[in-house]
Design an enzyme around this catalytic site. Structure first.
Site, PDB file in Angstrom:
ATOM      1  N   GLU A   9       0.692  -1.544  -0.096  1.00 22.99           N
ATOM      2  CA  GLU A   9       0.495   0.263  -0.191  1.00 22.99           C
ATOM      3  C   GLU A   9       0.750   1.378   0.065  1.00 22.99           C
ATOM      4  O   GLU A   9       2.154   1.664   1.016  1.00 22.99           O
ATOM      5  CB  GLU A   9      -0.953  -0.264   1.161  1.00 22.99           C
ATOM      6  N   THR A  40      -2.886   4.484  -1.434  1.00 19.37           N
ATOM      7  CA  THR A  40      -3.730   5.565  -0.390  1.00 19.37           C
ATOM      8  C   THR A  40      -4.623   6.093  -0.964  1.00 19.37           C
ATOM      9  O   THR A  40      -3.987   7.105  -0.216  1.00 19.37           O
ATOM     10  CB  THR A  40      -3.588   4.556   0.608  1.00 19.37           C
ATOM     11  N   TYR A  41      -5.985   6.758  -0.845  1.00 12.65           N
ATOM     12  CA  TYR A  41      -6.179   8.782  -1.093  1.00 12.65           C
ATOM     13  C   TYR A  41      -6.938   9.307  -0.013  1.00 12.65           C
ATOM     14  O   TYR A  41      -8.018   8.582   0.836  1.00 12.65           O
ATOM     15  CB  TYR A  41      -6.481   8.510  -2.453  1.00 12.65           C
ATOM     16  N   ALA A  43      -5.971   9.589   3.216  1.00 13.44           N
ATOM     17  CA  ALA A  43      -5.857   8.566   4.470  1.00 13.44           C
ATOM     18  C   ALA A  43      -4.765   9.656   5.538  1.00 13.44           C
ATOM     19  O   ALA A  43      -3.880   9.349   5.177  1.00 13.44           O
ATOM     20  CB  ALA A  43      -5.903   7.046   4.254  1.00 13.44           C
TER      21      ALA A  43
END
Length: 50
Positions: A9, A40-41, A43
């Site tokens: 990730e 991950t966008y 977060a």
């Protein structure tokens, strides 16, 4: 013994230089044959109102 499934990730790169580093990193990790790779966008990057 079974080989574990792995994944990676990443956070989205903040600039062009970081984009190239991300590409290099993904390429370097490819021999590990991850099951998937995600970006991950949003977060952890929340800006709270004052």
């Amino acid at each position: 013994m079974a080989i574990p499934d792995i994944s990676f990730e990443f956070f989205p790169p903040k600039n062009l230089e970081a984009s190239f580093r991300l590409g290099e990193t993904v390429h370097a990790l490819a021999p590990l044959q991850p099951r998937f790779v995600s970006v991950t966008y949003g977060a952890g990057r929340h800006k709270h109102a004052p």
